[in-house]
Design a protein around this motif. Structure first.
Motif, short mmCIF file in Angstrom:
data_model
loop_
_atom_site.label_atom_id
_atom_site.label_comp_id
_atom_site.label_asym_id
_atom_site.label_seq_id
_atom_site.Cartn_x
_atom_site.Cartn_y
_atom_site.Cartn_z
N VAL A 14 -22.63 98.17 33.63
CA VAL A 14 -23.87 97.39 33.69
C VAL A 14 -24.50 97.31 32.30
O VAL A 14 -24.93 96.23 31.86
CB VAL A 14 -24.86 98.01 34.70
N ARG A 15 -24.54 98.43 31.59
CA ARG A 15 -25.11 98.42 30.23
C ARG A 15 -24.31 97.51 29.30
O ARG A 15 -24.89 96.73 28.54
CB ARG A 15 -25.14 99.85 29.67
N ASP A 16 -22.99 97.60 29.39
CA ASP A 16 -22.14 96.76 28.53
C ASP A 16 -22.34 95.28 28.84
O ASP A 16 -22.45 94.45 27.93
CB ASP A 16 -20.67 97.13 28.71
N LEU A 17 -22.39 94.96 30.12
CA LEU A 17 -22.54 93.57 30.52
C LEU A 17 -23.90 93.02 30.12
O LEU A 17 -24.01 91.91 29.59
CB LEU A 17 -22.34 93.44 32.03
N ALA A 18 -24.96 93.81 30.35
CA ALA A 18 -26.30 93.38 29.96
C ALA A 18 -26.38 93.19 28.45
O ALA A 18 -27.03 92.24 27.97
CB ALA A 18 -27.34 94.40 30.41
N SER A 19 -25.71 94.06 27.69
CA SER A 19 -25.70 93.92 26.22
C SER A 19 -25.07 92.61 25.80
O SER A 19 -25.54 91.94 24.87
CB SER A 19 -24.94 95.10 25.59
N ALA A 24 -25.51 87.01 23.85
CA ALA A 24 -25.35 85.58 24.06
C ALA A 24 -26.68 84.84 23.97
O ALA A 24 -26.75 83.71 23.50
CB ALA A 24 -24.69 85.31 25.41
N LEU A 25 -27.76 85.50 24.43
CA LEU A 25 -29.09 84.88 24.35
C LEU A 25 -29.61 84.84 22.92
O LEU A 25 -30.39 83.97 22.56
CB LEU A 25 -30.08 85.66 25.23
N SER A 32 -18.10 82.36 24.48
CA SER A 32 -17.52 81.45 25.46
C SER A 32 -17.55 82.07 26.86
O SER A 32 -17.68 81.38 27.86
CB SER A 32 -16.09 81.09 25.09
N THR A 33 -17.44 83.38 26.94
CA THR A 33 -17.48 84.05 28.24
C THR A 33 -18.14 85.42 28.09
O THR A 33 -17.68 86.25 27.29
CB THR A 33 -16.09 84.21 28.86
N VAL A 34 -19.19 85.65 28.83
CA VAL A 34 -19.88 86.93 28.80
C VAL A 34 -18.99 88.02 29.39
O VAL A 34 -18.85 89.11 28.84
CB VAL A 34 -21.22 86.85 29.56
N CYS A 35 -18.38 87.72 30.53
CA CYS A 35 -17.52 88.71 31.18
C CYS A 35 -16.34 89.08 30.29
O CYS A 35 -15.97 90.25 30.20
CB CYS A 35 -17.03 88.18 32.52
N GLY A 36 -15.74 88.09 29.66
CA GLY A 36 -14.62 88.37 28.78
C GLY A 36 -15.01 89.29 27.64
O GLY A 36 -14.27 90.20 27.27
N ALA A 37 -16.18 89.06 27.08
CA ALA A 37 -16.66 89.91 25.98
C ALA A 37 -16.89 91.34 26.44
O ALA A 37 -16.73 92.29 25.68
CB ALA A 37 -17.94 89.34 25.39
N ALA A 38 -17.29 91.49 27.73
CA ALA A 38 -17.53 92.83 28.28
C ALA A 38 -16.25 93.44 28.86
O ALA A 38 -16.29 94.56 29.38
CB ALA A 38 -18.60 92.75 29.37
N LEU A 214 -32.78 92.32 27.99
CA LEU A 214 -32.41 91.04 28.61
C LEU A 214 -33.65 90.32 29.13
O LEU A 214 -33.86 89.14 28.83
CB LEU A 214 -31.42 91.32 29.75
N HIS A 215 -34.48 91.02 29.89
CA HIS A 215 -35.68 90.39 30.44
C HIS A 215 -36.65 89.97 29.33
O HIS A 215 -37.26 88.89 29.39
CB HIS A 215 -36.40 91.34 31.40
N LEU A 216 -36.77 90.80 28.31
CA LEU A 216 -37.70 90.48 27.22
C LEU A 216 -37.21 89.28 26.42
O LEU A 216 -38.02 88.43 26.02
CB LEU A 216 -37.86 91.69 26.31
#
Length: 228
Positions: A14-19, A24-25, A32-38, A214-216
């Motif tokens: 979860v931490r890696d994916l949120a990072s 990306a933001l 190109s892909t958030v999941c791929g990067a994680a 992420l939220h901020l």
């Protein structure tokens, strides 16, 4: 694998994916892909569970910047929707989180089974619980979202502001960031709140948590008008 080890692995994912969502933001050249990067694929059970926690925010960069989401991210989010439906008797927020993921994928239709859950529980919640539940559903806090949760929130900006202050005082940075993200989308937020300064303080104190960041970041993009 014991339960504590599995929970630890999911928390790390979860931490890696949120990072990666935050990156990306922040980046001019979005990944190109958030999941791929994680390092998350469709067959990664731990990664899919992490996607279920992040929810619709997996596609937040494309949603906020008006770009088509990567097919790989869409496929992984679809897998999370299928593999982790709300259990019988699950809290209403779980049903709404599931709906938000399906909505981000574009699957809800009036003739489908995936319709908006009820909001009576939210409408009747005292301001403390109301803010807590909204923070859980922060992926719905984005421009042009017209869900029933957004409509309920639009009638209670002062309650969300009170909840934001309470979360800051309790040092609950994740709840404060989620509430702040909602406040960035709402009209009628009291000027006396000082939202910009409050968000900066939450960033200073809790921004090392990727989910808080992420939220901020989402709140900042919404407030600046960069989000579409």
């Amino acid at each position: 694998m014991d339960q504590s080890s599995a929970s630890s692995r999911i928390a790390g994912a979860v931490r890696d994916l949120a990072s990666e969502v935050v990156f990306a933001l922040q980046s001019e050249d979005h990944l190109s892909t958030v999941c791929g990067a994680a390092g998350i694929g469709e067959d990664d059970r731990t990664g899919i569970a992490a996607v279920r926690v992040i929810g619709a925010d997996l596609l937040l960069p494309s949603l906020l910047y008006g770009r088509d989401p990567h097919p790989g991210d869409m496929a992984v989010l679809q897998r999370a929707v299928i593999d982790f439906p709300p259990r019988a008797g699950a809290p209403a927020a779980s049903a709404w989180s599931h709906w938000a993921m399906a909505s981000a994928l574009g699957t809800p239709r009036m003739d489908d089974a995936v319709l908006e859950p009820d909001t009576a529980w939210l409408e009747q919640a005292p301001w403390q619980a109301f803010t807590h539940q909204l923070s859980v559903l922060a992926p719905l806090a984005r421009p042009a979202s017209a869900s029933a949760v957004n409509r309920v929130a639009s009638h209670r900006p002062a309650d969300v502001a009170r909840g934001f202050v309470r979360a800051v005082r309790r040092r609950d940075w994740l709840q404060a960031a989620g509430a702040g993200r909602w406040l960035a989308t709402l009209d009628g937020v009291p000027d006396t709140l000082g939202l910009a300064a409050g968000l900066d303080f939450v960033q200073l104190m809790g921004g090392q948590d990727p989910r808080v960041a992420l939220h901020l970041r989402a709140a900042g993009l919404i407030r600046s008008g960069q989000a579409r």
